[in-house]
Design a protein around this motif. Structure first.
Motif, PDB file in Angstrom:
ATOM      1  N   SER A   1      25.463  25.436  -7.043  1.00 54.19           N
ATOM      2  CA  SER A   1      25.351  25.500  -8.498  1.00 54.19           C
ATOM      3  C   SER A   1      25.985  24.270  -9.142  1.00 54.19           C
ATOM      4  O   SER A   1      25.389  23.637 -10.024  1.00 54.19           O
TER       5      SER A   1
ATOM      6  N   TYR B   1      21.096  30.069 -11.248  1.00 50.69           N
ATOM      7  CA  TYR B   1      20.578  28.717 -11.053  1.00 50.69           C
ATOM      8  C   TYR B   1      19.876  28.174 -12.301  1.00 50.69           C
ATOM      9  O   TYR B   1      19.898  26.965 -12.551  1.00 50.69           O
TER      10      TYR B   1
ATOM     11  N   THR C   1      20.724  35.820  -8.967  1.00 47.80           N
ATOM     12  CA  THR C   1      20.478  34.487  -8.421  1.00 47.80           C
ATOM     13  C   THR C   1      19.669  33.623  -9.383  1.00 47.80           C
ATOM     14  O   THR C   1      20.007  32.450  -9.625  1.00 47.80           O
TER      15      THR C   1
ATOM     16  N   PHE D   1      22.370  38.975  -4.170  1.00 46.93           N
ATOM     17  CA  PHE D   1      22.758  37.690  -4.738  1.00 46.93           C
ATOM     18  C   PHE D   1      22.894  36.668  -3.620  1.00 46.93           C
ATOM     19  O   PHE D   1      23.628  36.871  -2.654  1.00 46.93           O
ATOM     20  N   GLU D   2      22.181  35.539  -3.774  1.00 49.38           N
ATOM     21  CA  GLU D   2      22.166  34.533  -2.719  1.00 49.38           C
ATOM     22  C   GLU D   2      22.613  33.158  -3.218  1.00 49.38           C
ATOM     23  O   GLU D   2      22.329  32.135  -2.595  1.00 49.38           O
ATOM     24  N   GLY D   3      23.309  33.129  -4.332  1.00 53.40           N
ATOM     25  CA  GLY D   3      23.743  31.862  -4.898  1.00 53.40           C
ATOM     26  C   GLY D   3      24.972  31.306  -4.205  1.00 53.40           C
ATOM     27  O   GLY D   3      25.701  32.020  -3.520  1.00 53.40           O
TER      28      GLY D   3
END
Length: 448
Positions: A49, A100, A96, A42-44
């Motif tokens: 956001s 988004y 991710t 997970f790269e959020g």
């Protein structure tokens, strides 16, 4: 009729209270939750956001009045609430791409939701009840700050890391609450004035026309509504009143970003608060909510009885916020918003104090209610016949400033963020005063 309108306002407030119990809690903690994820893929980013949400939100406000004109406020709020529920559900199993994607979708839904809300509130108010209804709605809406944050305070207190099971349980409950809030919109009822607007031709006339002709007429009517609402929105953007009020609207967006996303993260990242830091995020949200509820209820009633002018309430809001910003400047580490680690050990001007941090939270909520209730009130008073475009303009400007604030929040120090808030708060207050003064002069000229 009065009882029906009161029922609609209360039901509207309850629906928004439930939806934003879920969404506001989500916004307060999502950056903290993301930092604790064990999912390495997970790269959020919570800040990114929220920046996407408010960026799309701002652009979508250009079309929101047209959507509301075609579908009606009730249906728009129902669909939008379901999108909010989808965004919250993403955190149950975070990925991710879905994070988004729903950030974009909720930006569109938010524009439609808030435009529909403003339109529906004005349709169920008049010049004598707009202040009271705004206060009642705002107090119910801001009750959403209490419940989710109570859970966070009691269940996350003393935890330095948020486990996957804690996250899944919380966001499952929040998703259910959001869906329940959306279902409340089903019980909203049209009053007679709305029904008259929706039935421009008599039933007898409609029966005389073939089905394909009726369909063509409805389509043309929808297109006319879309064009009319868009033209009204663009025309309002060029008026002196909206240009002046835009500074006040922009300020509400900047401080919304601060109290809903940045300040909670700062508290959770303050190492001097020790193991209680994560739980204090929830307590901070509760106290923001108490300030919002107190301000919404109190100023709605006082302004109804003409004991306070709108300008007096806005001026009080500015003073309250400036005190809060100064206390935060002294009490919270300067690098707290952007620290890469889970906590910062930097020392601010004072040794970080939990009571001082919580007082600041209350003042943030109280000041926010001062600005928002009075902007709602003056828009509902000045633009009775153009309520949907007027509230779309408000949310357009507010969301643009929120998106900008979320973008810079992860990169600049706390002191600079507070300075930006002070500058816009002062300018926004002066501009609000000018609008009220101009409207008073206009009324006096008409009376003469």
């Amino acid at each position: 009729m009065a009882n029906l309108k009161t029922f609609n306002v209360v039901a509207l407030g309850v629906g928004f209270m439930l939806i934003f119990t879920a969404f506001t809690t989500c916004g307060n903690i999502e950056q903290t939750v993301i930092k604790s994820l064990t999912n390495s893929s997970f790269e959020g980013s919570g800040y990114n956001s929220l920046a996407i949400i408010y960026g799309v939100f701002s652009a979508s406000n250009l079309i929101a009045p047209s959507v509301v004109a075609v579908l009606g406020p009730q249906l728009c709020m129902l669909f939008s609430g379901l999108v909010y529920s989808g965004y919250i559900a993403v955190f149950i199993i975070p990925m991710t791409w879905s994070f988004y994607l729903t950030s974009v979708l909720i930006g569109v839904a938010a524009a439609v939701l808030w435009t529909a809300q403003g339109n529906f509130l004005v349709l169920n108010s008049d010049a004598t009840t707009i202040n009271m209804n705004t206060g009642v709605f705002w107090a119910l809406l801001q009750s959403s700050m209490l419940f989710g944050n109570l859970y966070i305070y009691f269940h996350w207190n003393g935890k330095s890391v948020i486990t996957d099971s804690d996250r899944r349980m919380l966001f499952l409950v929040l998703t259910i609450i959001s869906i329940l809030g959306t279902m409340v919109f089903i019980v909203l009822r049209n009053n007679s004035s709305q029904e008259e607007e929706e039935e421009p031709q008599s039933e007898e006339e409609g029966l005389l026309l073939p089905a394909h002709v009726q369909y063509k007429q409805r389509t043309l009517s929808a297109v006319r509504d879309i064009v009319t609402e868009f033209r009204t929105l663009t025309r309002l953007l060029n008026t002196r009143t909206i240009v002046l009020l835009s500074f006040s609207m922009a300020y509400t967006g900047l401080e919304l970003t601060f109290y809903s996303g940045v300040y909670g993260t700062c508290i959770g990242a303050t190492g001097q608060f020790g193991s209680a830091a994560k739980g204090l995020i929830g307590l901070s949200g509760i106290l923001v909510g108490i300030g919002e509820i107190l301000g919404g209820g109190l100023f709605g009633l006082l302004c109804k009885n003409n004991q306070f002018r709108r300008t007096s309430v806005v001026f009080l809001g500015m003073l309250v916020h400036f005190v809060a910003f100064y206390l935060i400047f002294l009490n919270i580490p300067n690098d707290a918003p952007s620290v890469n680690e889970s906590e910062t050990q930097s020392i601010p001007y004072l040794t970080p104090s939990v009571p001082l941090a919580m007082v600041s939270s209350f003042l943030l909520g109280l000041g926010d209610s001062c600005f928002n209730t009075q902007i709602y009130s003056i828009l509902g008073y000045l633009y009775v016949e153009q309520s949907a475009p007027a509230f779309a303009v408000f949310k357009l400007i507010q969301s643009i400033s929120s998106a900008i604030a979320f973008l810079y929040s992860n990169y600049i120090l706390l002191s600079w963020q507070l300075l930006i808030l002070v500058i816009f708060g002062f300018i926004g207050t002066i501009c609000f005063f000018l609008v009220e003064k101009i409207e008073d002069l206009t009324l006096n000229l008409r009376d003469d």
